[in-house]
Design an enzyme around this catalytic site. Structure first.
Site, PDB file in Angstrom:
ATOM      1  CB  CYS A   2      44.322 -61.150  86.478  1.00  0.00           C
ATOM      2  SG  CYS A   2      43.531 -59.552  86.380  1.00  0.00           S
ATOM      3  NE  ARG A  27      43.148 -66.961  88.139  1.00  0.00           N
ATOM      4  CZ  ARG A  27      42.677 -67.330  89.329  1.00  0.00           C
ATOM      5  NH1 ARG A  27      42.284 -68.566  89.519  1.00  0.00           N
ATOM      6  NH2 ARG A  27      42.619 -66.469  90.319  1.00  0.00           N
ATOM      7  CD1 TRP A  76      36.981 -60.670  83.917  1.00  0.00           C
ATOM      8  CD2 TRP A  76      37.150 -59.449  85.791  1.00  0.00           C
ATOM      9  NE1 TRP A  76      35.713 -60.347  84.336  1.00  0.00           N
ATOM     10  CE2 TRP A  76      35.781 -59.601  85.476  1.00  0.00           C
ATOM     11  CE3 TRP A  76      37.492 -58.718  86.919  1.00  0.00           C
ATOM     12  CZ2 TRP A  76      34.767 -59.058  86.253  1.00  0.00           C
ATOM     13  CZ3 TRP A  76      36.480 -58.165  87.698  1.00  0.00           C
ATOM     14  CH2 TRP A  76      35.139 -58.343  87.358  1.00  0.00           C
ATOM     15  CG  ASN A 102      44.194 -62.237  90.532  1.00  0.00           C
ATOM     16  OD1 ASN A 102      43.218 -61.530  90.268  1.00  0.00           O
ATOM     17  ND2 ASN A 102      44.095 -63.393  91.155  1.00  0.00           N
ATOM     18  N   GLY A 103      44.118 -58.957  91.467  1.00  0.00           N
ATOM     19  CA  GLY A 103      43.533 -58.409  92.696  1.00  0.00           C
ATOM     20  C   GLY A 103      43.281 -56.923  92.540  1.00  0.00           C
ATOM     21  CD  GLU A 483      23.277 -73.160  88.504  1.00  0.00           C
ATOM     22  OE1 GLU A 483      23.255 -72.059  89.080  1.00  0.00           O
ATOM     23  OE2 GLU A 483      24.242 -73.521  87.809  1.00  0.00           O
ATOM     24  CE  LYS A 487      25.595 -72.223  85.046  1.00  0.00           C
ATOM     25  NZ  LYS A 487      26.301 -72.480  86.260  1.00  0.00           N
ATOM     26  CD  GLU A 490      26.958 -68.564  84.386  1.00  0.00           C
ATOM     27  OE1 GLU A 490      27.843 -67.862  84.871  1.00  0.00           O
ATOM     28  OE2 GLU A 490      26.608 -69.643  84.882  1.00  0.00           O
ATOM     29  CG  HIS A 506       1.942 -64.071  94.542  1.00  0.00           C
ATOM     30  ND1 HIS A 506       0.737 -63.753  95.114  1.00  0.00           N
ATOM     31  CD2 HIS A 506       2.135 -65.391  94.784  1.00  0.00           C
ATOM     32  CE1 HIS A 506       0.232 -64.831  95.705  1.00  0.00           C
ATOM     33  NE2 HIS A 506       1.064 -65.841  95.508  1.00  0.00           N
ATOM     34  CE  LYS A 605      35.379 -72.530  87.083  1.00  0.00           C
ATOM     35  NZ  LYS A 605      33.987 -72.915  86.807  1.00  0.00           N
TER      36      LYS A 605
HETATM   37  C1  F6R Z   1      28.125 -69.397  87.540  1.00  0.00           C
HETATM   38  C2  F6R Z   1      29.352 -69.288  88.267  1.00  0.00           C
HETATM   39  C3  F6R Z   1      29.468 -68.225  89.302  1.00  0.00           C
HETATM   40  C4  F6R Z   1      30.155 -68.817  90.541  1.00  0.00           C
HETATM   41  C5  F6R Z   1      30.395 -67.723  91.587  1.00  0.00           C
HETATM   42  C6  F6R Z   1      30.998 -68.292  92.857  1.00  0.00           C
HETATM   43  O1  F6R Z   1      28.162 -70.462  86.656  1.00  0.00           O
HETATM   44  O2  F6R Z   1      30.258 -70.036  88.044  1.00  0.00           O
HETATM   45  O3  F6R Z   1      28.218 -67.698  89.626  1.00  0.00           O
HETATM   46  O4  F6R Z   1      29.346 -69.815  91.054  1.00  0.00           O
HETATM   47  O5  F6R Z   1      31.243 -66.753  91.061  1.00  0.00           O
HETATM   48  O6  F6R Z   1      32.191 -68.948  92.586  1.00  0.00           O
HETATM   49  P1  F6R Z   1      32.828 -69.988  93.609  1.00  0.00           P
HETATM   50  O7  F6R Z   1      31.961 -71.187  93.615  1.00  0.00           O
HETATM   51  O8  F6R Z   1      34.189 -70.237  93.097  1.00  0.00           O
HETATM   52  O9  F6R Z   1      32.816 -69.303  94.946  1.00  0.00           O
END
Ligand code: F6R
Length: 610
Positions: A2, A27, A76, A102-103, A483, A487, A490, A506, A605
Site C-alpha cells: 500500500c 505500490r 494492495w 501499509n503492512g 528474466e 518480464k 508479469e 530434459h 512494486k
Molecule cells: C519484477 C519485479 C519484482 C521485484 C521483486 C523484488 O519486475 O519488479 O519481481 O524484482 O518484487 O523487489 P525488490 O528488488 O524491490 O526487492
C-alpha cells in the site's frame, strides 16, 4: 504494497493528498481513500473508492473536502477484498481516530476478538481496523501516548499515519518493517511511504528509522522510538527532482524506464571506476582487510532482483574466484543457512524494503556475517540495516516491473566483482583495462538496441497472439532468459518459462509445438554452437524461433528464425545489452494485448509482506 500519505500544513490538504496518491499508486491500486479534517466545523470527511486512485480523484473533484490536515491511502489488499468498506482510512467506534496502514498486523485476529469482547464494533474485514480501536481504548487525552500503547500490542509490519479529530494539530507516523519518510516543507509536513510522494513539495526528508514514530505538530516533527525514547532525526536532501518521476512524454513509465537504461549504466558507473579499473563505492562500509577475510558469498533477493543476483554469481565467481550461492530470500530465512563471520551476504533489492530480503539480511547479521545491500532507495530499511551499501543511483522507478534497476544492479555487480578481484589480485591489468573499457561503452551499445525498438515492436506484434513462450539462454545469459520470461508473464499475463538451453531436452521440450514460440538468446558466446543445436531441436518440433543474435555474426544465417540483432560486445557484458531487447519485447507484447504495463494486475512494486 500500500501507499500512504499524510499532510499537516497551511494549504488545502485534499489536492496535495490526491496528487501524492497518484505518485504512490505503483505500490498498490485496488482501492483508495482519504480522510480530511475541516477545522471550520470540526468534522472529518472520509471518501473511499473500491477502484483505482483516479476514481477517488473524480469523486473528490466533484466535492473537494476542506481542511489543512489529512491522510490518504492506496491499497494492495491483504486482509479482505478490495471493497469500499475495506478501503482505508479505518476508524474507531466514535469515528474520531483515522488510521491508514501499509503492512500486516499478524496478531489482528486475537486483538479483534478481545476488542469485540470489550464492546468494540468492527465494520471491515481488515487487520488494520484493530489499530484505531486499540488507540481509542488507550486514549486518556494524550494521543501520542495512546498510539504508543496501541503499537506495543501489534505484531507484524506497519507504516501508519494517524490523526484524531480531538487533536487536529497533530499528525502521527510510525513504522516497523515497512517504509515511512517525513517530508519537511515550509510550515507544512508530510508522512509518506516514499520520497516520490513528497518530492514536488520538498527535498528535505527525514528518514524514520525502524521501530520509530514521529509526532508532527505545527511546530515541527519530533522523533522517538515506539517505546518512547527520543531520537535525533536523520534528515537528508534529495538529489533528484520530480521530472524523474514523471512519464516525460512516454506513454508509460515502463517505456521511459527501459529507455533510461543507458543512463542507468552511466549513473551506476559514475565516479566509481577509473580507466585503470580501480573501483570505489562511496558508502561501501567494508574495508579491504574485511573483504579479504571473506571465504564465500551468499546473495539473497526476490523476483527480478533474484535474477540479477544469479548473474552476480557468474560475474563474481568469474572475476574474483570466490564461491557464490544465490537463494530466494523467502527460502533462505526459513532454513538454517550455513553462514558465519567469513560469509559476505549481499542483499539485492531495488526498493530495499522487500520483506523477505530484509528478513534474510537480518538473519545474516544475527549469524555474524557481514552484509552489503545493493539498492536504489537511499535510506531504505536494507540500506540502514547493512554494514555497507551500494546505491544504484538509477533515479525513481515507478513502473511496477523492474527494468532500469535490473540494469543498474548488473552494473553494480560488475563493479563489485572487479573490486573483489582487485584486492585478491585475481585480474591481470590487461584484462582489467579491457573490462573497464567494455563497461564504459555499454551505454552506447544499449542505446543502439533502443534505437531499433521498432523492429522489436514488429516482432512483438507478430507473436502477441500466442499464449505460451519459452525463453532459453546459456552461461551468463541463462539468467537473462529467466528474466525475459518473468518480464513477459508479469505484464502480459502470458505463460512464459525460462530455461537453460541445454536443459530443454530434459523435459520442457515436450511442451513445444507450432504454437509455442521459443525466444533464444543466441548472441556470440563460447557455447554458441551448442545453442545452435538447441535451436535446431526446437525447429525440429515445429516451434517458431525468435533469436537474439550479434550483429555481423553469421552463425545462425541458415536457421529458420526471426532475428533481432544486438551490437557486438563481449559475452561477459552482453547480458546488459540483451536484456534490454527482452524488456522491449515484453513491453510491446503487453501493450499490443492492451495490458496495463505500469500497473499489472495482482502486483505491487514494493512487497513488504511475506
Ligand atoms: C519484477 C519485479 C519484482 C521485484 C521483486 C523484488 O519486475 O519488479 O519481481 O524484482 O518484487 O523487489 P525488490 O528488488 O524491490 O526487492
Amino acid at each position: 504494497m500500500c501507499g500512504i500519505i499524510g499532510y499537516l500544513g497551511e494549504r488545502s490538504a485534499a489536492p496535495i493528498i490526491m496528487a501524492s496518491l497518484k505518485r504512490l499508486e505503483y505500490r498498490g491500486y485496488d482501492s483508495a481513500g482519504v480522510a480530511i479534517f475541516n477545522e471550520a466545523d470540526g468534522q472529518t470527511s472520509v471518501v473511499k473508492s473500491a477502484a483505482k486512485v483516479d476514481t477517488l480523484v473524480e469523486r473528490l473533484t466533484e466535492e473537494m473536502p476542506e481542511g489543512r490536515l489529512g491522510i490518504g491511502h492506496t491499497r494492495w489488499a491483504t486482509h479482505g477484498r478490495p471493497t469500499v468498506i475495506n478501503a482505508h482510512p479505518h476508524t474507531d467506534c466514535h469515528k474520531q481516530i483515522m488510521v491508514i496502514h501499509n503492512g500486516i498486523i499478524e496478531n489482528f485476529a486475537e486483538l479483534r476478538k478481545d476488542l469485540q469482547a470489550r464492546g468494540h464494533v468492527f465494520i471491515s474485514e481488515t487487520d488494520t481496523e484493530v489499530v484505531p480501536h486499540l488507540i481509542e481504548e488507550n486514549d486518556q487525552g494524550d494521543l501520542v501516548a495512546a498510539v504508543r500503547a496501541a503499537l506495543t500490542k501489534l505484531r507484524g509490519a506497519y507504516a501508519m499515519a494517524i490523526f484524531s479529530q480531538k487533536d487536529p494539530d497533530l499528525l502521527i507516523g510510525a513504522r516497523l518493517n515497512a517504509p515511512l519518510v517525513v517530508g519537511i516543507g515550509d510550515k507544512e509536513w508530510f508522512v509518506a511511504s516514499d520520497i516520490t510522494a513528497v518530492i514536488p513539495y520538498t527535498k528535505k526528508v527525514l528518514l524514520l528509522g525502524e521501530g520509530e514514530m514521529v509526532s508532527i505538530t505545527r511546530l515541527g516533527p519530533e522523533v522517538s522510538t515506539i517505546g518512547g525514547a527520543s531520537v535525533k532525526p536523520k534528515i537528508i536532501e534529495v538529489k533528484w527532482d520530480i521530472s524523474q518521476a514523471q512519464k516525460g512524454g512516454y506513454p508509460h513509465f515502463m517505456a521511459k524506464e527501459i529507455n533510461e537504461a543507458p543512463e542507468a549504466v552511466s549513473n551506476a558507473l559514475r565516479g566509481r571506476l577509473t580507466d585503470e579499473g580501480e573501483v570505489t563505492f562511496e558508502e561501501f562500509g567494508l574495508t579491504d582487510r574485511q573483504l579479504l577475510k571473506i571465504s564465500n558469498i551468499k546473495m539473497v533477493a526476490a523476483g527480478t532482483s533474484y535474477y540479477a543476483a544469479l548473474l552476480g554469481k557468474y560475474i563474481v565467481e568469474d572475476l574474483a574466484r570466490i564461491p557464490v550461492e544465490v537463494e530466494p530470500a523467502s527460502e533462505f530465512r526459513y532454513r538454517q543457512p550455513i553462514i558465519d563471520q567469513d560469509t559476505l551476504v549481499i542483499g539485492v533489492s531495488q526498493s530495499g524494503e522487500t520483506a523477505d530480503t530484509l528478513a534474510a539480511i537480518r538473519e545474516a547479521r544475527e549469524r555474524k556475517s557481514k552484509v552489503v545491500s545493493i539498492t536504489n532507495v537511499v535510506g531504505s530499511s536494507m540500506a540502514l540495516e547493512s554494514d555497507g551499501v551500494i546505491y544504484l543511483h538509477a533515479g525513481p522507478e515507478i513502473g511496477v516491473a523492474s527494468t532500469k534497476t535490473f540494469i543498474a544492479h548488473l552494473t553494480c555487480l560488475y563493479l563489485l566483482g572487479i573490486r573483489l578481484a582487485a584486492i585478491r589480485h585475481r585480474l591481470a591489468p590487461e584484462r582489467l583495462r579491457e573490462l573497464t573499457a567494455e563497461l564504459k561503452t555499454l551505454p552506447e551499445a544499449v542505446q543502439s538496441v533502443l534505437d531499433r525498438a521498432e523492429q522489436i515492436q514488429a516482432l512483438a506484434k507478430k507473436y502477441s497472439g500466442h499464449r505460451n513462450f519459452m525463453y532459453i539462454g546459456r552461461g551468463i545469459n541463462y539468467p537473462i532468459a529467466l528474466e525475459g520470461a518473468l518480464k513477459l508473464k508479469e505484464i502480459s499475463y502470458l505463460h512464459a518459462e525460462g530455461y537453460a538451453a541445454g536443459e530443454l531436452k530434459h523435459g520442457p521440450i515436450a511442451l513445444l509445438d507450432g504454437g509455442f514460440p521459443v525466444f533464444a538468446v543466441a548472441t556470440q558466446a563460447a557455447t554458441l554452437e551448442k545453442m545452435v543445436s538447441n535451436i535446431q531441436e526446437v525447429i525440429a518440433r515445429d516451434a517458431p524461433v525468435i533469436a537474439l543474435v550479434t550483429a555481423g555474426d553469421h552463425t545462425l544465417d541458415e536457421i529458420e528464425a526471426d532475428r533481432f540483432e544486438v551490437p557486438e560486445v563481449s559475452e561477459f557484458v552482453s547480458p546488459i545489452v540483451n536484456v534490454v531487447a527482452l524488456q522491449l519485447f515484453a513491453y510491446f507484447v503487453a501493450t499490443e494485448r492492451g495490458c496495463n504495463v505500469d500497473q499489472p494486475r495482482n502486483l505491487a512494486k514494493s512487497v513488504t509482506v511475506e
